[in-house]
Design an enzyme around this catalytic site. Structure first.
Site, PDB file in Angstrom:
ATOM      1  N   PRO A  41       0.801  -1.230   0.000  1.00  0.00           N
ATOM      2  CA  PRO A  41       0.000   0.000   0.000  1.00  0.00           C
ATOM      3  C   PRO A  41       0.830   1.275   0.000  1.00  0.00           C
ATOM      4  O   PRO A  41       1.882   1.343   0.632  1.00  0.00           O
ATOM      5  CB  PRO A  41      -0.811  -0.120   1.290  1.00  0.00           C
ATOM      6  CG  PRO A  41      -0.033  -1.041   2.155  1.00  0.00           C
ATOM      7  CD  PRO A  41       0.614  -2.020   1.215  1.00  0.00           C
ATOM      8  N   ASN A  42       0.314   2.242  -0.704  1.00  0.00           N
ATOM      9  CA  ASN A  42       0.842   3.607  -0.777  1.00  0.00           C
ATOM     10  C   ASN A  42       2.114   3.744  -1.602  1.00  0.00           C
ATOM     11  O   ASN A  42       2.564   4.855  -1.864  1.00  0.00           O
ATOM     12  CB  ASN A  42       1.069   4.194   0.637  1.00  0.00           C
ATOM     13  CG  ASN A  42      -0.215   4.260   1.428  1.00  0.00           C
ATOM     14  OD1 ASN A  42      -1.193   4.819   0.947  1.00  0.00           O
ATOM     15  ND2 ASN A  42      -0.239   3.669   2.610  1.00  0.00           N
ATOM     16  N   ARG A  95       4.969  11.276  -2.308  1.00  0.00           N
ATOM     17  CA  ARG A  95       4.681  10.927  -0.915  1.00  0.00           C
ATOM     18  C   ARG A  95       5.898  11.181  -0.016  1.00  0.00           C
ATOM     19  O   ARG A  95       6.976  10.615  -0.279  1.00  0.00           O
ATOM     20  CB  ARG A  95       4.364   9.428  -0.883  1.00  0.00           C
ATOM     21  CG  ARG A  95       4.311   8.835   0.487  1.00  0.00           C
ATOM     22  CD  ARG A  95       4.360   7.313   0.431  1.00  0.00           C
ATOM     23  NE  ARG A  95       4.073   6.779   1.742  1.00  0.00           N
ATOM     24  CZ  ARG A  95       4.277   5.526   2.093  1.00  0.00           C
ATOM     25  NH1 ARG A  95       4.750   4.659   1.220  1.00  0.00           N
ATOM     26  NH2 ARG A  95       3.996   5.134   3.308  1.00  0.00           N
ATOM     27  N   TYR A 116      11.077   9.125   1.429  1.00  0.00           N
ATOM     28  CA  TYR A 116      11.023   8.114   0.369  1.00  0.00           C
ATOM     29  C   TYR A 116      11.665   8.545  -0.959  1.00  0.00           C
ATOM     30  O   TYR A 116      11.779   7.729  -1.878  1.00  0.00           O
ATOM     31  CB  TYR A 116       9.567   7.698   0.129  1.00  0.00           C
ATOM     32  CG  TYR A 116       8.945   7.038   1.345  1.00  0.00           C
ATOM     33  CD1 TYR A 116       9.466   5.840   1.843  1.00  0.00           C
ATOM     34  CD2 TYR A 116       7.862   7.612   2.002  1.00  0.00           C
ATOM     35  CE1 TYR A 116       8.906   5.236   2.960  1.00  0.00           C
ATOM     36  CE2 TYR A 116       7.293   7.011   3.116  1.00  0.00           C
ATOM     37  CZ  TYR A 116       7.828   5.823   3.594  1.00  0.00           C
ATOM     38  OH  TYR A 116       7.275   5.222   4.693  1.00  0.00           O
ATOM     39  N   ASN A 154       8.177  -5.347  -0.947  1.00  0.00           N
ATOM     40  CA  ASN A 154       8.030  -4.258   0.010  1.00  0.00           C
ATOM     41  C   ASN A 154       6.553  -4.222   0.341  1.00  0.00           C
ATOM     42  O   ASN A 154       5.746  -3.683  -0.429  1.00  0.00           O
ATOM     43  CB  ASN A 154       8.499  -2.927  -0.588  1.00  0.00           C
ATOM     44  CG  ASN A 154       8.380  -1.789   0.415  1.00  0.00           C
ATOM     45  OD1 ASN A 154       7.844  -1.972   1.506  1.00  0.00           O
ATOM     46  ND2 ASN A 154       8.887  -0.620   0.038  1.00  0.00           N
ATOM     47  N   ALA A 157       3.068  -0.801   4.799  1.00  0.00           N
ATOM     48  CA  ALA A 157       2.527  -0.863   6.161  1.00  0.00           C
ATOM     49  C   ALA A 157       2.068  -2.272   6.541  1.00  0.00           C
ATOM     50  O   ALA A 157       2.067  -2.621   7.732  1.00  0.00           O
ATOM     51  CB  ALA A 157       1.364   0.115   6.290  1.00  0.00           C
ATOM     52  N   GLU A 159      12.747  -9.321   1.675  1.00  0.00           N
ATOM     53  CA  GLU A 159      11.960  -8.180   2.162  1.00  0.00           C
ATOM     54  C   GLU A 159      12.784  -6.907   2.000  1.00  0.00           C
ATOM     55  O   GLU A 159      13.956  -6.883   2.388  1.00  0.00           O
ATOM     56  CB  GLU A 159      11.634  -8.415   3.647  1.00  0.00           C
ATOM     57  CG  GLU A 159      10.923  -7.239   4.301  1.00  0.00           C
ATOM     58  CD  GLU A 159      10.733  -7.448   5.809  1.00  0.00           C
ATOM     59  OE1 GLU A 159      11.014  -8.560   6.328  1.00  0.00           O
ATOM     60  OE2 GLU A 159      10.334  -6.472   6.476  1.00  0.00           O
ATOM     61  N   HIS A 200      12.755  -2.429   2.235  1.00  0.00           N
ATOM     62  CA  HIS A 200      12.120  -1.165   2.610  1.00  0.00           C
ATOM     63  C   HIS A 200      13.000  -0.020   2.164  1.00  0.00           C
ATOM     64  O   HIS A 200      14.232  -0.074   2.354  1.00  0.00           O
ATOM     65  CB  HIS A 200      11.900  -1.078   4.124  1.00  0.00           C
ATOM     66  CG  HIS A 200      11.003  -2.155   4.632  1.00  0.00           C
ATOM     67  ND1 HIS A 200       9.640  -2.115   4.481  1.00  0.00           N
ATOM     68  CD2 HIS A 200      11.285  -3.326   5.238  1.00  0.00           C
ATOM     69  CE1 HIS A 200       9.122  -3.224   4.985  1.00  0.00           C
ATOM     70  NE2 HIS A 200      10.092  -3.979   5.449  1.00  0.00           N
ATOM     71  N   ARG A 245      12.865   4.568  12.739  1.00  0.00           N
ATOM     72  CA  ARG A 245      11.585   5.279  12.726  1.00  0.00           C
ATOM     73  C   ARG A 245      10.733   4.859  13.924  1.00  0.00           C
ATOM     74  O   ARG A 245      11.258   4.361  14.908  1.00  0.00           O
ATOM     75  CB  ARG A 245      10.895   5.032  11.375  1.00  0.00           C
ATOM     76  CG  ARG A 245      11.758   5.510  10.195  1.00  0.00           C
ATOM     77  CD  ARG A 245      11.076   5.306   8.865  1.00  0.00           C
ATOM     78  NE  ARG A 245       9.854   6.104   8.782  1.00  0.00           N
ATOM     79  CZ  ARG A 245       8.918   5.933   7.838  1.00  0.00           C
ATOM     80  NH1 ARG A 245       9.078   4.991   6.916  1.00  0.00           N
ATOM     81  NH2 ARG A 245       7.854   6.699   7.815  1.00  0.00           N
TER      82      ARG A 245
END
Ligand code: DQA
Length: 153
Positions: A9-10, A17, A22, A73, A76, A97, A99, A106
């Site tokens: 998502p996103n 964004r 990012y 990725n 969330a 995985e 990111h 964070r």
């Protein structure tokens, strides 16, 4: 060797964004560079993005026979989705995985992942290069296993 890159998502909003976190590359920029890199490494790279957990799960279910490895990725959903974890384990396709951001630098809720302990490897914090490093790692892993190899888990 076929590798599917999956974005959660996103990530379709990359480029506009939270650019301080990012960066300014769009998802299309990233996907095209991964296809190119794959070509140079002898891997066929395809990609998929969805904002929906169920759509991501359905897509993962469609992968046997279509992908030897996954670079994911999950956005969330990384921190919340037992369903995506279970789907990846059900299809028994090895995954890396990735990111863009260093999730460990964070908020605490981003430190937990439902995927990391079953991933071949995890790459965080290098911006779009996290995908590049993840793809290289997946290609090397599959070469060692022989393309089509399944996760030792
Ligand atoms: C992200 C990190 C996640 O915590 C976040 O929800 C994202 C992007 C990353 O690539 O840094 O959507 O997966």
């Amino acid at each position: 060797m076929k590798i599917r890159v999956i974005h959660g998502p996103n990530l379709n909003t990359l480029g506009s964004r939270e650019t301080a976190i990012y960066g300014r590359l769009t998802l299309t920029d990233i996907n095209l560079s991964l296809v190119e890199l794959g070509r140079s490494l002898g891997a066929e790279v395809t990609y998929f993005q969805s904002n929906g957990e169920g759509q991501l799960i359905d897509h993962i279910h469609s992968l046997p026979g279509e992908a030897d490895g996954v670079v994911i990725n999950a956005g969330a959903y990384t921190h919340t989705s037992v369903g995506i974890r279970d789907a990846l384990l059900a299809v028994r396709i090895p995954f890396v995985e990735v990111h863009l951001s260093n999730v460990f630098a964070r908020e605490p809720f981003r430190h937990a992942s439902y995927l990391s302990d079953r991933a071949v490897g995890v790459v965080v914090g290098f911006g779009p290069d996290s995908y590049v490093l993840g793809l290289r790692g997946m290609v090397d892993f599959l070469r060692m296993q022989g393309a089509g190899g399944v996760s030792p888990a």
